[in-house]
Scaffold this active site. Structure first.
Site, PDB file in Angstrom:
ATOM      1  N   HIS A 195       0.803  -1.222   0.000  1.00 31.56           N
ATOM      2  CA  HIS A 195       0.000   0.000   0.000  1.00 31.56           C
ATOM      3  C   HIS A 195       0.837   1.274   0.000  1.00 31.56           C
ATOM      4  O   HIS A 195       0.307   2.373   0.154  1.00 31.56           O
ATOM      5  CB  HIS A 195      -0.933  -0.014   1.222  1.00 31.56           C
ATOM      6  CG  HIS A 195      -2.180   0.772   1.039  1.00 31.56           C
ATOM      7  ND1 HIS A 195      -2.438   1.965   1.707  1.00 31.56           N
ATOM      8  CD2 HIS A 195      -3.265   0.547   0.243  1.00 31.56           C
ATOM      9  CE1 HIS A 195      -3.614   2.420   1.346  1.00 31.56           C
ATOM     10  NE2 HIS A 195      -4.144   1.599   0.454  1.00 31.56           N
ATOM     11  N   LYS A 197       2.951   4.516  -1.246  1.00 29.79           N
ATOM     12  CA  LYS A 197       2.906   5.466  -2.368  1.00 29.79           C
ATOM     13  C   LYS A 197       4.083   6.418  -2.198  1.00 29.79           C
ATOM     14  O   LYS A 197       3.927   7.525  -1.686  1.00 29.79           O
ATOM     15  CB  LYS A 197       1.607   6.272  -2.391  1.00 29.79           C
ATOM     16  CG  LYS A 197       0.336   5.442  -2.558  1.00 29.79           C
ATOM     17  CD  LYS A 197      -0.486   5.488  -1.308  1.00 29.79           C
ATOM     18  CE  LYS A 197      -1.758   4.673  -1.477  1.00 29.79           C
ATOM     19  NZ  LYS A 197      -2.445   4.493  -0.183  1.00 29.79           N
ATOM     20  N   ASP A 202      17.150  11.161  -6.627  1.00 30.45           N
ATOM     21  CA  ASP A 202      18.500  11.581  -6.229  1.00 30.45           C
ATOM     22  C   ASP A 202      18.477  12.503  -5.023  1.00 30.45           C
ATOM     23  O   ASP A 202      19.223  12.310  -4.074  1.00 30.45           O
ATOM     24  CB  ASP A 202      19.191  12.310  -7.386  1.00 30.45           C
ATOM     25  CG  ASP A 202      19.579  11.369  -8.512  1.00 30.45           C
ATOM     26  OD1 ASP A 202      19.418  10.149  -8.340  1.00 30.45           O
ATOM     27  OD2 ASP A 202      20.036  11.857  -9.559  1.00 30.45           O
TER      28      ASP A 202
END
Length: 278
Positions: A195, A197, A202
């Site tokens: 789940h 996100k 960099d």
């Protein structure tokens, strides 16, 4: 004994030579700065400095050597600055000063955003990365963002993607499209949810409630934070590497398909309106 004495003598000569070089360098620097200052200002400053010098020598005669050595004077000035900074910041602030100087103000994007500016801002961060683009995304159907990921892979960035296995088959999913472009994609292949996100780049971490879907962009109430703190980046990098190792063992890698097979699944750039994970 003679060898030790000779070494000590050589060390003293080396130190004296270093001090002489420092004095010469300081004198040259002062002359250069003096040329940039108007003459009347310089004379006024010299008068004030001479008054302060006399006051200092009258108050602290035992420290007169400081005014004769640019190196000693600079060292003393540095210690004074550090002492003032430590007093101002306190022990915790002083010890964490290095991180504090590198700290960058977080940026927060809120959705829905029908202007497209927020998605464009995410694309801007993706386009800047030159070494790392690690993406852990519950649902991935936004074509604009998927194209930016593919561009990063094409320019040699280390791109890796982890997606929830059930949502990898959603209509409009970009998972197969990424795999067909050569991007390594892993699925969790688990009854529980992958789940997350977030994306590790960099110089930033992108994280929040925002799934990379068209629906989340223009319809859902979501948030996404752009964080550039070194400690945060280290934590998210470690978590992604842990997930990657885990799903390489018990997950499933998405294989390339024929062009026709991939096109059949590419029908739209948004997630189905589902309460379970839009």
């Amino acid at each position: 004994v003679f060898g030790t004495a000779a070494a000590a003598s050589a060390s003293e000569r080396l130190a004296a030579g270093g001090a002489d070089a420092a004095r010469s360098l300081a004198a040259q620097a002062l002359k250069l700065v003096a040329k940039l200052i108007p003459k009347e200002w310089r004379l006024s400053a010299e008068k004030i400095l001479e008054q302060e010098r006399a006051h200092f020598l009258g108050t602290f005669p035992e420290h007169s050597a400081l005014l004769d050595s640019p190196v000693a004077l600079l060292s003393a000035a540095c210690w004074v600055v550090l002492a003032v900074y430590a007093a101002y910041r306190g022990p915790r602030g002083f010890l964490g000063g290095t991180v504090a100087f590198r700290w960058s103000r977080p940026e927060v994007l809120f959705f829905p955003d029908r202007t497209g500016r927020n998605v464009a801002r995410i694309c801007e961060e993706l386009a800047k990365t030159r070494h790392t683009l690690w993406l852990a995304m519950f649902v991935l159907t936004e074509d604009v963002l998927a194209k930016e990921v593919i561009r990063a892979h094409a320019r040699g960035v280390d791109v890796r993607v982890i997606v929830d296995d059930e949502h990898s088959e959603d209509m409009g999913s970009d998972v197969q499209r990424l795999a067909d472009a050569g991007v390594p994609v892993l699925l969790d292949d688990s009854p529980t949810r992958m789940h997350h996100k977030f994306a590790v780049l960099d110089g930033a971490v992108l994280t929040g409630s925002f799934n990379w879907t068209h629906q989340a962009s223009v319809s859902n109430h979501e948030n996404l934070c752009i964080l550039k703190d070194a400690a945060v980046m280290k934590a998210f990098s470690s978590e992604f590497q842990r997930l990657w190792r885990t799903f390489r063992k018990r997950g499933r890698k998405v294989s390339r398909t024929t062009e026709g097979g991939a096109a059949k699944r590419r029908q739209r750039a948004q997630t189905p309106p589902s309460r379970g994970g839009g």
